[in-house]
Design a protein around this motif. Sequence first.
Motif, PDB file in Angstrom:
ATOM      1  N   MET A 366      49.496  64.506  47.511  1.00 58.18           N
ATOM      2  CA  MET A 366      49.183  62.963  47.450  1.00 58.18           C
ATOM      3  C   MET A 366      48.502  63.675  45.774  1.00 58.18           C
ATOM      4  SD  MET A 366      51.013  60.566  47.483  1.00 58.18           S
ATOM      5  CE  MET A 366      50.650  58.834  47.381  1.00 58.18           C
ATOM      6  N   THR A 367      48.151  64.835  46.257  1.00 60.23           N
ATOM      7  CA  THR A 367      46.799  65.688  45.221  1.00 60.23           C
ATOM      8  C   THR A 367      47.606  65.982  44.403  1.00 60.23           C
ATOM      9  OG1 THR A 367      45.545  66.320  47.039  1.00 60.23           O
ATOM     10  CG2 THR A 367      44.712  66.812  44.483  1.00 60.23           C
ATOM     11  N   LEU A 368      48.560  67.329  44.613  1.00 63.93           N
ATOM     12  CA  LEU A 368      49.229  67.518  44.281  1.00 63.93           C
ATOM     13  C   LEU A 368      49.734  66.547  43.196  1.00 63.93           C
ATOM     14  CD1 LEU A 368      50.802  70.183  45.638  1.00 63.93           C
ATOM     15  CD2 LEU A 368      49.590  70.555  43.459  1.00 63.93           C
ATOM     16  N   GLU A 369      50.511  65.138  43.476  1.00 59.28           N
ATOM     17  CA  GLU A 369      51.210  64.405  42.632  1.00 59.28           C
ATOM     18  C   GLU A 369      50.102  64.189  41.693  1.00 59.28           C
ATOM     19  OE1 GLU A 369      54.214  63.880  42.125  1.00 59.28           O
ATOM     20  OE2 GLU A 369      53.954  62.407  40.858  1.00 59.28           O
ATOM     21  N   MET A 370      49.020  63.851  41.889  1.00 58.49           N
ATOM     22  CA  MET A 370      48.575  62.616  41.433  1.00 58.49           C
ATOM     23  C   MET A 370      48.232  63.819  39.876  1.00 58.49           C
ATOM     24  SD  MET A 370      48.411  60.134  42.180  1.00 58.49           S
ATOM     25  CE  MET A 370      47.424  59.553  40.882  1.00 58.49           C
ATOM     26  N   GLN A 371      48.146  65.230  40.284  1.00 60.96           N
ATOM     27  CA  GLN A 371      47.447  66.103  39.399  1.00 60.96           C
ATOM     28  C   GLN A 371      48.551  66.522  38.662  1.00 60.96           C
ATOM     29  OE1 GLN A 371      47.012  69.763  40.882  1.00 60.96           O
ATOM     30  NE2 GLN A 371      44.902  70.066  40.442  1.00 60.96           N
ATOM     31  N   LEU A 372      49.584  66.286  38.892  1.00 67.00           N
ATOM     32  CA  LEU A 372      50.469  66.862  37.643  1.00 67.00           C
ATOM     33  C   LEU A 372      50.803  65.102  37.169  1.00 67.00           C
ATOM     34  CD1 LEU A 372      53.690  67.873  37.508  1.00 67.00           C
ATOM     35  CD2 LEU A 372      54.362  66.453  38.341  1.00 67.00           C
ATOM     36  N   VAL A 373      50.737  64.396  37.470  1.00 68.18           N
ATOM     37  CA  VAL A 373      50.616  62.828  36.897  1.00 68.18           C
ATOM     38  C   VAL A 373      50.113  63.005  34.720  1.00 68.18           C
ATOM     39  CG1 VAL A 373      50.178  60.565  36.765  1.00 68.18           C
ATOM     40  CG2 VAL A 373      51.321  61.573  37.967  1.00 68.18           C
TER      41      VAL A 373
ATOM     42  N   LYS B 242      48.025  71.704  30.631  1.00 65.96           N
ATOM     43  CA  LYS B 242      47.038  72.503  31.214  1.00 65.96           C
ATOM     44  C   LYS B 242      46.735  72.984  32.147  1.00 65.96           C
ATOM     45  CE  LYS B 242      44.501  71.439  26.764  1.00 65.96           C
ATOM     46  NZ  LYS B 242      44.764  69.981  26.296  1.00 65.96           N
ATOM     47  N   PRO B 243      46.295  73.780  33.166  1.00 66.38           N
ATOM     48  CA  PRO B 243      46.111  73.894  34.423  1.00 66.38           C
ATOM     49  C   PRO B 243      45.007  73.275  34.848  1.00 66.38           C
ATOM     50  CG  PRO B 243      45.101  75.938  33.166  1.00 66.38           C
ATOM     51  CD  PRO B 243      45.988  75.102  32.091  1.00 66.38           C
ATOM     52  N   ALA B 244      45.548  72.654  36.265  1.00 71.80           N
ATOM     53  CA  ALA B 244      44.154  72.361  36.600  1.00 71.80           C
ATOM     54  C   ALA B 244      42.642  72.686  36.737  1.00 71.80           C
ATOM     55  CB  ALA B 244      43.969  71.884  38.566  1.00 71.80           C
ATOM     56  N   ARG B 245      41.458  71.882  36.689  1.00 75.64           N
ATOM     57  CA  ARG B 245      39.753  72.222  36.389  1.00 75.64           C
ATOM     58  C   ARG B 245      40.171  73.302  37.258  1.00 75.64           C
ATOM     59  NH1 ARG B 245      36.417  67.714  33.823  1.00 75.64           N
ATOM     60  NH2 ARG B 245      38.523  68.131  32.349  1.00 75.64           N
ATOM     61  N   ASP B 246      39.133  74.248  37.228  1.00 74.04           N
ATOM     62  CA  ASP B 246      38.929  75.094  38.449  1.00 74.04           C
ATOM     63  C   ASP B 246      37.477  74.627  38.074  1.00 74.04           C
ATOM     64  OD1 ASP B 246      37.709  77.086  40.050  1.00 74.04           O
ATOM     65  OD2 ASP B 246      38.746  78.603  37.589  1.00 74.04           O
ATOM     66  N   LEU B 247      37.157  74.405  39.740  1.00 76.18           N
ATOM     67  CA  LEU B 247      35.399  73.494  39.626  1.00 76.18           C
ATOM     68  C   LEU B 247      35.030  75.001  40.603  1.00 76.18           C
ATOM     69  CD1 LEU B 247      36.906  70.138  41.473  1.00 76.18           C
ATOM     70  CD2 LEU B 247      35.773  71.382  39.500  1.00 76.18           C
ATOM     71  N   ARG B 248      35.529  76.022  40.361  1.00 78.07           N
ATOM     72  CA  ARG B 248      34.394  77.326  41.303  1.00 78.07           C
ATOM     73  C   ARG B 248      33.506  77.681  40.387  1.00 78.07           C
ATOM     74  NH1 ARG B 248      39.026  81.282  43.115  1.00 78.07           N
ATOM     75  NH2 ARG B 248      39.940  80.350  41.101  1.00 78.07           N
TER      76      ARG B 248
END
Lengths: 525, 831
Positions: A366-373, B242-248
């Motif tokens: 679900m996290t993956l999906e939400m991220q994509l959305v 855009k890539p997911a935000r890197d939180l490190r």
Amino acid sequence: MIRLYDTIEPNVIDEELLKLAVEEQGPQEAAGQVAKQEGINFKDVKSLQLDFQNILRIDNLWQFVSLRKLQLDNNIIEKIDGLESLVNLVWLDLSFNNIETIEGLDTLVNLEDLSLFSNRIAKMDAMDSLVKLQVFSIGNNMIDNLLNVIYLRRFTYLRSLNLAGNPICDDEEYKLFVTAYLPDLVYLDFRLIDAHTRELGDAKYQYSIYELKHRENQIQAKLEEEQATIAELEKHKAAYVEYLNGPFLFDSLYSEDVEAAKLAYLPGVPELLETYKTKFVEICQNIFDYGLVQQEKRKAEVAIFYECLEEALQENRKQGLKEVEDFDKIYTAYLNTIRNSNDIQFVDTKMSECAEEISRLFDRLMTLEMQLVEQLEETINNFERNIIDMVGVFVENVQGFPTMAQCRDLENHHHEKLLEISINTLEKIVKSEFDEDLPDDVRALFSDKDTVVNAVGASHDIHLLKIDNREDDLITNVTSWCTATVDKVHNDELDRNRKRVKEINQYVDHLQTDLDNMDFGDLLD
Amino acid sequence: MEVLKEKVEEEEAAEREAEAEQAARRAAEKEREDSILSQEELLDLEQKLSEIEVHIPEIPVAFTKSTIDTSTLPESYRTNTPKEELLIQVADNFSRQYAHLCPDREPLFLHPLNECNIPKFVSTTVRPTLMPYPELYNWDSCAEFVSDFLTMVPLPSAIQLPEYLFSPTSVLKYQKGNCFDFSVLLCAMLIGAGYDAYCVSGYASQEMCLMDLTREMCPLLKKPKKVVEEKEKVIPKKYAIKPARDLRSKFELAQQAKKENELKAAEEKKQKEEKEKILEANKPPPDPMHGLRIHAWVLILSGKREVPESFFIDPFTARSYKTQDEHFLGIESIWNHKNYWVNMQDCWNGCKDLTFDLGDPLRWEFLLFGTEKPYLSLMEEEEEEDLAEDDDIENLDKEDENKNFDMPCSWVEPIYISPKDFETRSPQGKKVIQYKQAKLEKWTPYLNSNGLVCRLTIYEDVDCLKPVEVREWYKNREDTLEMRQMDKISNWTTEYFKPGHFLALRVHTYKTMIPETERTMEFYHQARVDGLVKRTETPRSMTEYYEGRADFLTYRHIDYGPRSKKFSLSTAETNPRPMLKITERFNRNPEKMADDDVAERIFVVSDERIQLRYHCRDDYITVSTREFLKRNEVDNKGNKIIMTPEMCISYEVEPREHTKKLLFQYEMMMDLKNEERLSKHQVWESEMEERQAQEEHMRQVEADLDYLAPFLVQLPPGEKLTRWQALRLKDECLNDFKQRLIDKANLIQSRFEKETQELQKKQQWYQENQVTMTIEDEDAYLTYCSQAMFRIRILEQRLNRHKELAPHKYLALEEKLYRDPRLIEYLKVFV
């Protein structure tokens, strides 16, 4: 129509008959028991045999949508009917009936084997849609014209043909004629056509076949040409500039304009018209070119958007697949340990761990999906903005000075000139200085100033209206395209999201039930 | 030889089996009873066999004038024509002036003596000849041939020019030569093939002069240079997400990277140091005679035969070098069949600064004027200088009255290499080259009966004691084996086959040929009906990979269980390993829907379970699965259960209606059961094929039986042979063979006698009862007679043939023993 057993009542295809037939012809032995237990849906039936049933009319077969083979031979059917919904039919047997004309086969595009043996058919036609036909049996009928065979040339896959027992078979040239006109045929009347016969036939009908071929080719070429034109026009339409690459628009301005035709008789007007036309056409051409360029740009924009979208989706899918795969390994390991252990305590802890693992998988997916959305939303908004901007620029430019506005200016200018000439002519006529011959209805215009001015004005109004309409068309079309595209993107994304969420839920549910079942099974043991 | 011996054995075995006892008894009796004639024959054989002595050709260690038979050489070898005399005078004159003008230079190599003690000018020794073999048309193959064909003999003195220069005729005849012989022969062949080639007399490094390749990497071991692929820069597309935000924490990341870099740097430094150390250790000791060692080689100038750049060829190794190569330390003179040039350039820096513009008299002093000059690219300034120094040349030329003096014709016969010699190449068809940590052996094709043509042994250490890897190349084998690679450390053997093996085998990796052990076989899958690409085996499993099959199968894996123990003698065929699990994977069939297209199918045979996994749909992340249980055939009431929903557990990505039906599931299960049977059968076929391959291999191996093995076994293993042991071994082997031959003769003899006796008895009986005989009996008697006569005649023929062949066989074995690599060093010294 009178048969020996005419006294027997004709049968009707009803539910009972069908059920009986289906059950009889369905799976046998062990599978039959299972089938009986469960009942068979008509729509799953693949083949059906309804022979020697004394059926008069084909009816009630609409449920059998997945039927591939249908045998209706040895009945008293008079009309081919009621087969429209059986689009998957590959094999149709209508032999030994009382059919008089071929009809009602238009929807059976998958038909490969058709038997109409022993009927009363006099002419082969109405089978244009059966493009996959391979075996065709129409023996023992009443076909009496050898030229009717030429009709079968359109079936490129036809390999076996049975014509035996028709009046044409008495013709000496029957065999040669058929082999010559159907060169791809392998079996005639269920016999292999030997090379010798083929040679003879070819030699005999060489010239007429050549002519026939020539004609066929011409028709084909014409068809292709037409298709090419249509394709070209489609392309222009997609750019919303159809009929702007020539004098079409200009001609349409004058097509309904009666006054203009009359005014054209005035001296100086034809020249004026000519220059007007060249200028107008030139502008139209400009709009056309511009439209095409813009269309390319839009296309490219959309293409790159979809490409990126696809990439993002694939990337996301890859991650998802990996998650599922990783999980699968852990899960199988868990299941194995649970299966192999006897200690209930241990099983319980493992169970709960496994359940936890499942919920963790759910979270991750679900996290993956939400991220994509989220990511897609941004991109889609970006795209929407750009495409609307683009369309805006296009519309502005078409409306703006160098294009449509120019047309209008030109029209105004032309109108003034025309008015001037008309007034001059009027004055001349009034002063009786006008010495050229004019048709009476034209002369009638120049009775007084108002009439002339009105006529010219009406013509002008019509022209302006036409130009306005064309412009409106263009703008509405472009804008509707724009909204349609953007909407589609939004909707697709929404659908995708829903589908994925549903899939994840379903999968997790399945896993959970699986685990629960296992629990249950273990307790039983 | 082996074939012959095998025949002998086969015959013997067959005969012995039948009448081993009888023969033994009869042999004892026969010694008393045998007629004098047969005894004599046997004695004759024995005598003959014992008389045989093998003459081993002597190997002269040095190749000197005295070893050459000059009697058969033509007249031109033994005398000089007047023109040649004149030329030698001219050369002497030139030499004197040269010595006068350049007192500090070494004398020139102008007219050494030939094998008949006649001084001959070097240029006339070069007889350009175009070889009739198309293989020898290019310089590389030519040089290779010369280096293979001749055995290198070092110069009598490393720093002095040789006294003799033999004609290529003698060199080819004895297949030996020093660097000058090599160069002259190669040069003659190259000029004949149209190259602008020259013999060079000069100085080279020690390794080059002594043909010492022990510091060189073996060319077969050199790895091809990797082509570095340039990575295309990926330009981020307009709508890329855009890539997911890197939180490190960035700081932590930076710290970590820093640490890693430090570690890496330290390691690299260490490696570098180690490398340097190794390099240091491997450096050759300095040569005290560096720059003084005389060597001859071949120079090819650019221009002819599309040679783009001038280069050297070392005739010993057939390698080409750039003219700037550091192995070549200086040039005294060069010559071809037309002229002779002396190098006037300073060689303080080896050959690096030399130019090969032979038309430049400042740099290259010619001997004969008027012969065509290869180059005339004089620059203006040089021309002036040229005039200034013209006196010297004129001085030289003045003596030379005949200004257009041509080089006389060569006194050497045209070079002739017989087709047999050409095929055999190296002396005795074998050549050994020692490289750095590697030994390369080459054989002529067909010399070894197993088709071996080349063997490369790679050693772990510099002294070449511990072999690491052996690679063998084969040619013209029935099983199309091309190369065999044996890893001596892990004991893995890899065989590479050319297309044409009866199983389309391509690569075979194994430890032993015993069935059901670890191995990997790769195949030419296009040549196979089943499209098998690769098969990997371990004792408990077998994995197969397929390609291009109509049923889209790509992978099959079988897990075996331990064999059930049976009391009867069970072979692998009668008692196959039980299959526990068969896993099959399939490629996507584009004609089916993903939900109907099986991706993986597992038959758990032991559990009676079938698991199916389907392909993944394009935009989904989970796949449909289905599991069938075949148990529970009977319910608690004793009724047979055909199908229940519990027997098929499925998960579907997109639930569909028809798949829920029991009928559908039942039919599917039935299909799968069939498929399982088919799969099992295919596995069985694979196993059979495996066995077939092993049998084939055994047959190939059997062909080269080791005739020394039974004698070697008697010796203590692992120890090196002593000379005495080796001799005894040889004698034992020969004696044994002799005994075998005699035994066989005895056996044939005894049979012959038995047949004769029986025939005589029968004849006697016939004569006694002739009167009372029926026609049938007479017929039977006559057929018996003709058959017996036939047998007797055959036996007689066999005996004669055996007598005839036995000595040859004996000789062949003896020679083979002398050539045996295990004995050669001891026997050679002895003889």
